[in-house]
Design a protein around this motif. Structure first.
Motif, PDB file in Angstrom:
ATOM      1  N   ALA A   1       6.560   1.568  15.864  1.00  0.00           N
ATOM      2  CA  ALA A   1       6.710   2.392  14.663  1.00  0.00           C
ATOM      3  C   ALA A   1       7.288   3.551  15.063  1.00  0.00           C
ATOM      4  CB  ALA A   1       5.182   2.813  14.370  1.00  0.00           C
ATOM      5  N   ALA A   2       7.409   4.092  16.254  1.00  0.00           N
ATOM      6  CA  ALA A   2       8.276   5.428  16.287  1.00  0.00           C
ATOM      7  C   ALA A   2       9.811   5.021  16.235  1.00  0.00           C
ATOM      8  CB  ALA A   2       7.924   5.877  17.889  1.00  0.00           C
TER       9      ALA A   2
ATOM     10  N   GLY B   1       0.811  -1.084  -0.039  1.00  0.00           N
ATOM     11  CA  GLY B   1      -0.113  -0.014  -0.239  1.00  0.00           C
ATOM     12  C   GLY B   1       0.777   1.235   0.114  1.00  0.00           C
ATOM     13  N   ALA B   2       2.138   1.249   0.311  1.00  0.00           N
ATOM     14  CA  ALA B   2       3.000   2.202   0.147  1.00  0.00           C
ATOM     15  C   ALA B   2       2.825   3.335   1.164  1.00  0.00           C
ATOM     16  CB  ALA B   2       2.836   2.980  -1.251  1.00  0.00           C
ATOM     17  N   GLN B   3       2.005   3.183   1.962  1.00  0.00           N
ATOM     18  CA  GLN B   3       1.673   4.029   3.137  1.00  0.00           C
ATOM     19  C   GLN B   3       2.709   3.710   4.217  1.00  0.00           C
ATOM     20  OE1 GLN B   3      -2.277   4.339   4.708  1.00  0.00           O
ATOM     21  NE2 GLN B   3      -2.920   5.209   2.606  1.00  0.00           N
ATOM     22  N   LEU B   4       3.354   4.524   5.238  1.00  0.00           N
ATOM     23  CA  LEU B   4       4.073   4.677   6.374  1.00  0.00           C
ATOM     24  C   LEU B   4       3.253   5.275   7.488  1.00  0.00           C
ATOM     25  CD1 LEU B   4       7.371   5.654   4.741  1.00  0.00           C
ATOM     26  CD2 LEU B   4       7.158   3.514   5.808  1.00  0.00           C
ATOM     27  N   SER B   5       2.580   4.176   8.057  1.00  0.00           N
ATOM     28  CA  SER B   5       1.436   4.506   8.921  1.00  0.00           C
ATOM     29  C   SER B   5       2.151   4.341  10.527  1.00  0.00           C
ATOM     30  CB  SER B   5       0.146   3.346   8.824  1.00  0.00           C
ATOM     31  OG  SER B   5      -0.441   3.410   7.723  1.00  0.00           O
ATOM     32  N   TYR B   6       2.867   5.316  10.781  1.00  0.00           N
ATOM     33  CA  TYR B   6       3.383   5.280  11.936  1.00  0.00           C
ATOM     34  C   TYR B   6       2.556   5.714  13.142  1.00  0.00           C
ATOM     35  CZ  TYR B   6       7.507   5.534   9.313  1.00  0.00           C
ATOM     36  OH  TYR B   6       8.793   5.408   8.475  1.00  0.00           O
ATOM     37  N   SER B   7       1.409   6.387  12.957  1.00  0.00           N
ATOM     38  CA  SER B   7       0.308   6.766  14.014  1.00  0.00           C
ATOM     39  C   SER B   7      -0.789   5.759  14.012  1.00  0.00           C
ATOM     40  CB  SER B   7       0.426   8.213  13.926  1.00  0.00           C
ATOM     41  OG  SER B   7       1.592   8.970  14.245  1.00  0.00           O
ATOM     42  N   TYR B   8      -1.115   5.268  12.806  1.00  0.00           N
ATOM     43  CA  TYR B   8      -2.445   4.601  12.757  1.00  0.00           C
ATOM     44  C   TYR B   8      -2.088   3.005  12.684  1.00  0.00           C
ATOM     45  CZ  TYR B   8      -7.335   4.784  11.978  1.00  0.00           C
ATOM     46  OH  TYR B   8      -8.758   4.531  12.171  1.00  0.00           O
ATOM     47  N   VAL B   9      -1.778   2.447  13.580  1.00  0.00           N
ATOM     48  CA  VAL B   9      -1.534   0.873  13.644  1.00  0.00           C
ATOM     49  C   VAL B   9      -2.521   0.014  14.240  1.00  0.00           C
ATOM     50  CG1 VAL B   9       1.074   1.709  13.698  1.00  0.00           C
ATOM     51  CG2 VAL B   9      -0.348   1.097  15.733  1.00  0.00           C
ATOM     52  N   GLN B  10      -3.709   0.458  14.382  1.00  0.00           N
ATOM     53  CA  GLN B  10      -4.771  -0.423  15.195  1.00  0.00           C
ATOM     54  C   GLN B  10      -4.684  -1.945  14.522  1.00  0.00           C
ATOM     55  OE1 GLN B  10      -8.876   0.711  15.052  1.00  0.00           O
ATOM     56  NE2 GLN B  10      -9.575  -0.614  16.647  1.00  0.00           N
ATOM     57  N   PRO B  11      -4.714  -3.019  15.108  1.00  0.00           N
ATOM     58  CA  PRO B  11      -4.613  -4.208  14.506  1.00  0.00           C
ATOM     59  C   PRO B  11      -5.821  -4.456  13.986  1.00  0.00           C
ATOM     60  CG  PRO B  11      -4.393  -4.270  16.934  1.00  0.00           C
ATOM     61  CD  PRO B  11      -4.320  -2.937  16.776  1.00  0.00           C
ATOM     62  N   LEU B  12      -5.856  -5.606  13.094  1.00  0.00           N
ATOM     63  CA  LEU B  12      -7.146  -6.076  12.360  1.00  0.00           C
ATOM     64  C   LEU B  12      -8.016  -6.654  13.481  1.00  0.00           C
ATOM     65  CD1 LEU B  12      -8.828  -6.606  10.011  1.00  0.00           C
ATOM     66  CD2 LEU B  12      -7.560  -8.586   9.697  1.00  0.00           C
ATOM     67  N   ALA B  13      -7.335  -7.407  14.460  1.00  0.00           N
ATOM     68  CA  ALA B  13      -8.042  -8.104  15.588  1.00  0.00           C
ATOM     69  C   ALA B  13      -8.481  -7.003  16.713  1.00  0.00           C
ATOM     70  CB  ALA B  13      -7.165  -9.188  16.212  1.00  0.00           C
ATOM     71  N   ASN B  14      -9.848  -6.704  16.751  1.00  0.00           N
ATOM     72  CA  ASN B  14     -10.183  -5.598  17.655  1.00  0.00           C
ATOM     73  C   ASN B  14     -11.511  -6.255  18.081  1.00  0.00           C
ATOM     74  OD1 ASN B  14     -12.103  -3.662  16.107  1.00  0.00           O
ATOM     75  ND2 ASN B  14     -10.312  -4.032  14.800  1.00  0.00           N
ATOM     76  N   ALA B  15     -11.962  -5.727  19.421  1.00  0.00           N
ATOM     77  CA  ALA B  15     -13.115  -5.876  19.813  1.00  0.00           C
ATOM     78  C   ALA B  15     -14.400  -5.595  18.780  1.00  0.00           C
ATOM     79  CB  ALA B  15     -13.613  -5.438  21.220  1.00  0.00           C
TER      80      ALA B  15
ATOM     81  N   HIS C   1       4.776  -9.283  10.130  1.00  0.00           N
ATOM     82  CA  HIS C   1       4.479  -7.905  10.130  1.00  0.00           C
ATOM     83  C   HIS C   1       3.092  -7.749   9.797  1.00  0.00           C
ATOM     84  CE1 HIS C   1       8.837  -7.917  10.973  1.00  0.00           C
ATOM     85  NE2 HIS C   1       8.854  -6.756  11.188  1.00  0.00           N
ATOM     86  N   GLY C   2       2.245  -8.614   9.086  1.00  0.00           N
ATOM     87  CA  GLY C   2       1.155  -8.317   8.420  1.00  0.00           C
ATOM     88  C   GLY C   2       1.146  -7.005   7.476  1.00  0.00           C
ATOM     89  N   ALA C   3       0.184  -6.202   7.545  1.00  0.00           N
ATOM     90  CA  ALA C   3       0.178  -4.885   6.507  1.00  0.00           C
ATOM     91  C   ALA C   3       1.142  -3.938   6.922  1.00  0.00           C
ATOM     92  CB  ALA C   3      -1.399  -4.531   6.378  1.00  0.00           C
ATOM     93  N   LEU C   4       1.724  -4.080   8.038  1.00  0.00           N
ATOM     94  CA  LEU C   4       2.656  -3.177   8.505  1.00  0.00           C
ATOM     95  C   LEU C   4       4.183  -3.140   8.270  1.00  0.00           C
ATOM     96  CD1 LEU C   4       0.813  -2.107  11.957  1.00  0.00           C
ATOM     97  CD2 LEU C   4       0.767  -0.758   9.633  1.00  0.00           C
ATOM     98  N   GLY C   5       4.392  -4.161   7.418  1.00  0.00           N
ATOM     99  CA  GLY C   5       5.894  -4.600   7.070  1.00  0.00           C
ATOM    100  C   GLY C   5       6.711  -3.101   6.889  1.00  0.00           C
ATOM    101  N   PHE C   6       6.281  -2.498   6.032  1.00  0.00           N
ATOM    102  CA  PHE C   6       7.068  -1.144   5.480  1.00  0.00           C
ATOM    103  C   PHE C   6       7.360  -0.247   6.543  1.00  0.00           C
ATOM    104  CE2 PHE C   6       7.256   2.148   2.107  1.00  0.00           C
ATOM    105  CZ  PHE C   6       8.672   2.393   2.175  1.00  0.00           C
ATOM    106  N   THR C   7       5.998  -0.181   7.335  1.00  0.00           N
ATOM    107  CA  THR C   7       6.115   0.856   8.619  1.00  0.00           C
ATOM    108  C   THR C   7       7.034   0.255   9.558  1.00  0.00           C
ATOM    109  OG1 THR C   7       3.849   1.503   8.133  1.00  0.00           O
ATOM    110  CG2 THR C   7       4.614   1.845  10.296  1.00  0.00           C
ATOM    111  N   LEU C   8       7.062  -0.891   9.666  1.00  0.00           N
ATOM    112  CA  LEU C   8       7.669  -1.600  11.073  1.00  0.00           C
ATOM    113  C   LEU C   8       9.054  -1.956  10.819  1.00  0.00           C
ATOM    114  CD1 LEU C   8       4.780  -3.319  12.817  1.00  0.00           C
ATOM    115  CD2 LEU C   8       5.696  -1.099  13.243  1.00  0.00           C
TER     116      LEU C   8
END
Length: 405
Positions: free
Chosen positions: A111-112, A43-57, A382-389
């Protein structure tokens, strides 16, 4: 210290870079070219501040529609695969508030660290990768969706994220290309610090500079097994022969599960299949977005990389399957046309699919494993956050290896 990194995606290459920076002698092995797996068309996004996992209530009440709707961005094809079913049950167990909050905090911290490492590398190496820091809008189509996002925003604010909820009109002020779509927006979460870049260009650039500095690349080579004695790996057995090292890093993405299995332990990693298209943008002012945009309802992300627009989405639990159904690509085209009708002529789509290596909680597996050989470190899941993390987990792995030098 001789270190062998298994995997030449963005995670493996970032690891090789960090290890080389600390004076290690590094070999990188991959069956394909750098970035050819889940990294290349992401997706090319570097989502350093928006990292909510897919698994959520909040996923529980969405599950019936997500699993049963033919247009759902989430799809599961049950197979005669114990690993798939076990991963699915672990994922559902992670869909609770406490686990989601704990995972979010962990991912934000990571991410930071990753942002610091990635931007330091860019400054030092001057890689040409269409890097931009234009911010990110996450769009919500209903007041209820926006309200849930605001709750998550407040949670993340306590851990340092700087975000704000904005109106549809403010969305258009931030990103004029949304002017045709603003009536379909209930509101958005805006993060001004978010970035984007061409991950494939980063992978290729890292490979070139590392090879020039003496890092050995063994590409087009399959990992077939390991030579190990007692609790240590002596060599990795490949289609090109045995390759020895003192330390090994497992960064094979969704293939990490099978590699671990040959060593006698299990990794809770399953491929989440995703898709993308890459469009040439038109020259018309305000037609194509420059700010990163995520459509939360469609689960589709948009990122500008130079004169191209990357559109990515979907999450399918269908095993390792690289077939690209035309309906999935058509869905991405329709989403793009809905939000940004004049952004492209849609003649060149460049369809792509990749297998994101996901853990049930969304938190990657980094470091030693109690049942793994003593000289094997993990950097995977890393799931969908590989580039970010990637640069955050790479720094963690390098720090574990360096004291042994």
């Amino acid at each position: 210290m001789q270190v062998c990194v298994l995997g030449a995606g963005i995670v493996g290459l970032a690891t090789a870079y960090e290890l080389h920076q600390r004076g290690m002698q590094v070999t990188v092995i991959d069956q394909a070219q750098p970035g050819a797996g889940a990294s290349g068309g992401n997706g090319a996004q570097l989502s350093y501040s928006y990292v909510q996992p897919l698994a959520n209530a909040g996923l529980w009440h969405q599950l019936p529609e997500l699993l049963l709707s033919p247009r759902s961005p989430l799809k599961m094809r049950p197979q005669w695969d114990v690993h798939q079913w076990r991963w699915g049950l672990e994922f559902l167990r992670a869909c609770n508030r406490r686990t989601s909050e704990r995972s979010t905090q962990h991912l934000l911290t990571l991410a930071a660290l990753s942002r610091q490492g990635f931007e330091a590398m860019l400054q030092a190496e001057q890689l040409d990768c269409n890097f931009s820091n234009t911010g990110k809008l996450v769009l919500y189509s209903t007041p209820a969706g926006l309200a849930a996002a605001q709750q998550q925003m407040e949670l993340q604010r306590a851990w340092g994220s700087e975000q704000e909820a904005v109106s549809p009109q403010r969305c258009v002020e931030i990103e004029p290309a949304l002017q045709h779509y603003h009536r379909s927006i209930a509101g958005a979460i805006y993060t001004p610090s978010e970035c984007a870049a061409d991950c494939l260009a980063v992978c290729q650039g890292l490979q070139r500079l590392l090879a020039a500095r003496g890092v050995r690349f063994v590409l087009g080579t399959r990992v077939e097994g390991f030579v190990h004695h007692a609790r240590r790996i002596a060599a990795v057995q490949t289609s090109a022969g045995a390759i020895e090292a003192q330390q090994f890093v497992l960064a094979l993405g969704s293939a990490s599960h099978q590699a671990a299995k040959t060593l006698g332990f299990r990794l809770p990693i399953y491929p989440l299949k995703g898709y993308s298209i890459t469009l040439d943008t038109t020259e018309a002012p305000g037609a194509a977005p420059r700010v990163n945009v995520t459509d939360a309802a469609r689960k589709v992300v948009f990122a500008r990389i130079g004169r191209r627009l990357r559109v990515a989405g979907m999450a399918e639990l269908v095993g390792h399957n690289d077939h690209i159904p035309p309906a999935r690509i058509q869905s991405l085209c329709e989403s793009t046309s809905a939000l940004f009708p004049g952004c492209s002529d849609f003649r060149e789509l460049r369809p792509w699919t990749g297998m994101r290596p996901a853990t049930p909680t969304g938190v990657p597996l980094v470091g030693r494993h109690p049942h793994a050989p003593e000289n094997l470190l993990l950097n995977t899941g890393h799931g969908a956050l590989g580039f970010t993390l990637a640069f955050g987990t790479a720094a963690q792995v390098a720090a574990l290896v360096a004291p042994a030098a």
